[in-house]
Scaffold this motif. Sequence first.
Motif, PDB file in Angstrom:
ATOM      1  N   ARG A   6       0.840  -1.209   0.000  1.00  0.00           N
ATOM      2  CA  ARG A   6       0.000   0.000   0.000  1.00  0.00           C
ATOM      3  C   ARG A   6       0.871   1.254   0.000  1.00  0.00           C
ATOM      4  O   ARG A   6       0.597   2.221  -0.711  1.00  0.00           O
ATOM      5  N   ASN A   8       3.901   1.498  -1.192  1.00  0.00           N
ATOM      6  CA  ASN A   8       4.482   1.613  -2.531  1.00  0.00           C
ATOM      7  C   ASN A   8       3.485   2.221  -3.517  1.00  0.00           C
ATOM      8  O   ASN A   8       3.858   3.077  -4.333  1.00  0.00           O
ATOM      9  N   GLU A   9       2.227   1.781  -3.453  1.00  0.00           N
ATOM     10  CA  GLU A   9       1.200   2.319  -4.350  1.00  0.00           C
ATOM     11  C   GLU A   9       0.954   3.801  -4.072  1.00  0.00           C
ATOM     12  O   GLU A   9       0.809   4.596  -4.991  1.00  0.00           O
ATOM     13  N   GLU A  10       0.891   4.160  -2.802  1.00  0.00           N
ATOM     14  CA  GLU A  10       0.683   5.560  -2.426  1.00  0.00           C
ATOM     15  C   GLU A  10       1.869   6.416  -2.889  1.00  0.00           C
ATOM     16  O   GLU A  10       1.689   7.571  -3.283  1.00  0.00           O
ATOM     17  N   LYS A  12       3.783   5.862  -5.546  1.00  0.00           N
ATOM     18  CA  LYS A  12       3.624   6.057  -6.994  1.00  0.00           C
ATOM     19  C   LYS A  12       2.576   7.127  -7.285  1.00  0.00           C
ATOM     20  O   LYS A  12       2.768   7.985  -8.150  1.00  0.00           O
ATOM     21  N   GLU A  13       1.469   7.056  -6.560  1.00  0.00           N
ATOM     22  CA  GLU A  13       0.388   8.022  -6.769  1.00  0.00           C
ATOM     23  C   GLU A  13       0.839   9.444  -6.421  1.00  0.00           C
ATOM     24  O   GLU A  13       0.534  10.395  -7.139  1.00  0.00           O
TER      25      GLU A  13
END
Length: 153
Positions: A6, A8-10, A12-13
């Motif tokens: 999560r 890592n995804e945040e 990137k965003e």
Amino acid sequence: MSLFLRINEELKESMRKRDATRTSALRMLKSAIQYAGLEKKRTGDPTDPEVVAVIAKEIRKREDSIERYRSGQREDLVRHEEDEIEVLREFLPVPLTPEELEVLVREAIRETGATGKSQLGAVMKAALQRAEGRADGKQIREIAERLLGSQGS
């Protein structure tokens, strides 16, 4: 989705949105998590409790920095640290209420069979494991000392 994924995804965003403060905080957090894994010689992704422990440690570091910056009258740096703390807190589990925390400490005392302040360490260890990152060690210590003190030493 694991907490590490999560994050890592945040990250990137936040990079896509060009949010500099958030990106900086998440990059630092990811680095700290990976470093903690290297120290433990872990392979693969970290567990959620490991990530929560790193987040809590990073928040404490920033709180200490805020104190130093305030004494040095550096409000710009204080605001930056506060912004990073806000980002980090998003990834912590919901904190325990004072009532839930007291119940948890009472269970830890019962579990360890502690009868006085001399067994505070054992109670703290059990309570911190039960809290799973949802409470500050300082809060747990205060409650444990109060409860053990009322039992007599």
